[in-house]
Write a protein that holds these residues in place. Structure first.
Motif, PDB file in Angstrom:
ATOM      1  N   ARG A 174      36.335  43.085  32.861  1.00 41.61           N
ATOM      2  CA  ARG A 174      37.546  41.838  32.859  1.00 41.61           C
ATOM      3  C   ARG A 174      38.600  41.706  33.412  1.00 41.61           C
ATOM      4  O   ARG A 174      39.309  41.417  35.127  1.00 41.61           O
ATOM      5  CB  ARG A 174      37.375  41.294  31.978  1.00 41.61           C
ATOM      6  N   LEU A 221      31.040  38.791  36.165  1.00 35.33           N
ATOM      7  CA  LEU A 221      32.352  39.866  36.476  1.00 35.33           C
ATOM      8  C   LEU A 221      31.971  40.353  38.302  1.00 35.33           C
ATOM      9  O   LEU A 221      33.285  40.670  38.976  1.00 35.33           O
ATOM     10  CB  LEU A 221      32.187  40.256  35.895  1.00 35.33           C
ATOM     11  N   GLU A 229      40.169  40.789  37.286  1.00 31.21           N
ATOM     12  CA  GLU A 229      41.207  39.454  37.171  1.00 31.21           C
ATOM     13  C   GLU A 229      42.137  40.429  38.940  1.00 31.21           C
ATOM     14  O   GLU A 229      43.062  39.070  39.346  1.00 31.21           O
ATOM     15  CB  GLU A 229      41.962  39.113  36.321  1.00 31.21           C
TER      16      GLU A 229
END
Length: 231
Positions: A89, A150, A93
């Motif tokens: 993650r 993701l 990001e």
């Protein structure tokens, strides 16, 4: 009791009180406690792998009672899965934060290559986690339902970037976005994960800043040359 022994006892009592206060504060702050456990788990798993990691050691790193760890995550395997998911993650990001759509295709690709290279370089724990999970044949990664969510945006972003480059006449057609990303990741991952052995083999300190800068530039050049449109 001697003055020295008394002073030592006082210091130990103060340290225990501070530690107890820290643990008490964390139990009253679920977000902070969870983050502390994840960070401690990340460090322990990166150093010792899943099999070698110990719940007691993770709890000590997080300055919590191990019962709190079980309360938040249920056990070592569940914590490992959470750490693994958080690691992916985090890099996704970072990629989204690049906002590549605002740049021309060539600059956008260069930014992505540099970010990926630097992420591996600055997060050696990520390399360690991936190496461990590959040794486990992705046993835990395949159980994480959020993985597709993701990764699919990244593939979509790359597909759009390749298309924009094609329309601008700077990228060749027919580039597979998945293969492109694997190549981008490999150029950084291999250099970082094998830095120690490569340094011995080539009798050069590849962790030295100039060597790193040279390798980063080489990675950018390789990817852009691969994408370049040739009439």
């Amino acid at each position: 009791m001697s003055q020295t022994s008394s002073s030592a006892s006082t210091r130990k009592a103060a340290q225990a009180e501070a530690a107890g206060g820290s643990r008490a504060n964390r139990t009253r702050d679920p977000v902070r406690t969870r983050a502390a456990i994840l960070a401690a788990g990340r460090a322990e798993f990166a150093e010792r792998g899943l099999e070698g990691a110990r719940i007691d050691a993770i709890a000590n790193r997080a300055s919590i009672n191990k019962r709190m760890l079980y309360h938040y995550f249920g056990g070592k395997d569940a914590l490992y899965c959470a750490v693994l998911a958080e690691a992916y993650r985090e890099i996704r990001e970072g990629e989204r934060a690049l906002q590549l759509d605002q740049y021309e295709p060539v600059e956008a690709v260069e930014r992505l290559v540099r970010f990926t290279f630097r992420h591996f370089l600055e997060c050696p724990w990520f390399i360690a986690l991936l190496t461990n999970e590959n040794l486990l044949k992705a046993r835990y990664l395949r159980t994480l339902p959020e993985m597709h969510g993701l990764h699919s945006p990244l593939v979509g972003q790359l597909r759009k970037l390749i298309h924009r480059g094609g329309e601008a006449g700077v990228f060749r057609p027919g580039v597979d976005p998945v293969q492109l990303y694997i190549s981008i990741a490999a150029l950084g991952y291999f250099y970082v994960s094998n830095n120690a052995t490569l340094s011995v083999i080539f009798e050069t300190d590849l962790s030295e800043s100039q060597q790193i800068a040279t390798r980063e530039a080489h990675a950018v050049e390789m990817v852009l040359n691969f994408l370049k449109f040739r009439s």
